[in-house]
Design an enzyme around this catalytic site. Sequence first.
Site, PDB file in Angstrom:
ATOM      1  CG  HIS A 191       3.968  26.086 -16.401  1.00  0.00           C
ATOM      2  ND1 HIS A 191       3.376  25.149 -15.580  1.00  0.00           N
ATOM      3  CD2 HIS A 191       3.100  26.270 -17.426  1.00  0.00           C
ATOM      4  CE1 HIS A 191       2.208  24.798 -16.064  1.00  0.00           C
ATOM      5  NE2 HIS A 191       2.020  25.454 -17.196  1.00  0.00           N
ATOM      6  CB  SER A 214       0.870  23.554 -19.685  1.00  0.00           C
ATOM      7  OG  SER A 214       0.798  22.847 -18.484  1.00  0.00           O
TER       8      SER A 214
END
Length: 209
Positions: free
Chosen positions: A121, A98
């Site tokens: 993501h 992330s």
Amino acid sequence: MNTEQIKDFGECFIDGIQIITIIGEIEGHEESSGSSKATKYEHLLPMLAAFDETCDIKGILFIINTIGGDVSCGLALAEMISGLKTPTASFIIGDSHSIGVPLAVATDFSCIVPTATMILHPVRMNGMILGAPQSYDQFQKIQDRIVEFIVRKREITRERVEELMMNTSMFAKDLGTLLVGEQAVKEGLVDTVGTLSDVMEYLKKQREV
């Protein structure tokens, strides 16, 4: 070596190189739960400013094993790292997920062990969210900032970063892409697969320049 510095802040100084750990969750404006290991960005920001002005420090090594965390604070920390004049290197030994991706690519040189992973993501938020166009516009703007930073720092296109973020074929209940070791290098996010000695060798060479 100051063991108290390691205990309190996960950092130490060895032979001209400052070593800093970025582990667990990147804590933001709110504190993580007491049971979570966290990297407090409000500790790192002034520390980095001080390290960058310390003549004895010839290089800074960031050892990374993070699940991600606060997007705004993590990106602020990545920008801080990117702007340091002291030579920097990142060493991914477990996860760089992330917002951990911008942190890993923020340095001058990056290295990942064969079994470590990176996950890209879309931006996500916890808690109640209004189902209005403005909410989705805000998500998109935050995501654009992350993508822009990654593209600015590494040899990867905006289109490819977004493609990896929006991949629907890898996770059953989520979007995104998990890259393991060499895959992160092939995508242009990391410079090389290697070991701690490879990263230290890079920093020591920069020290001699």
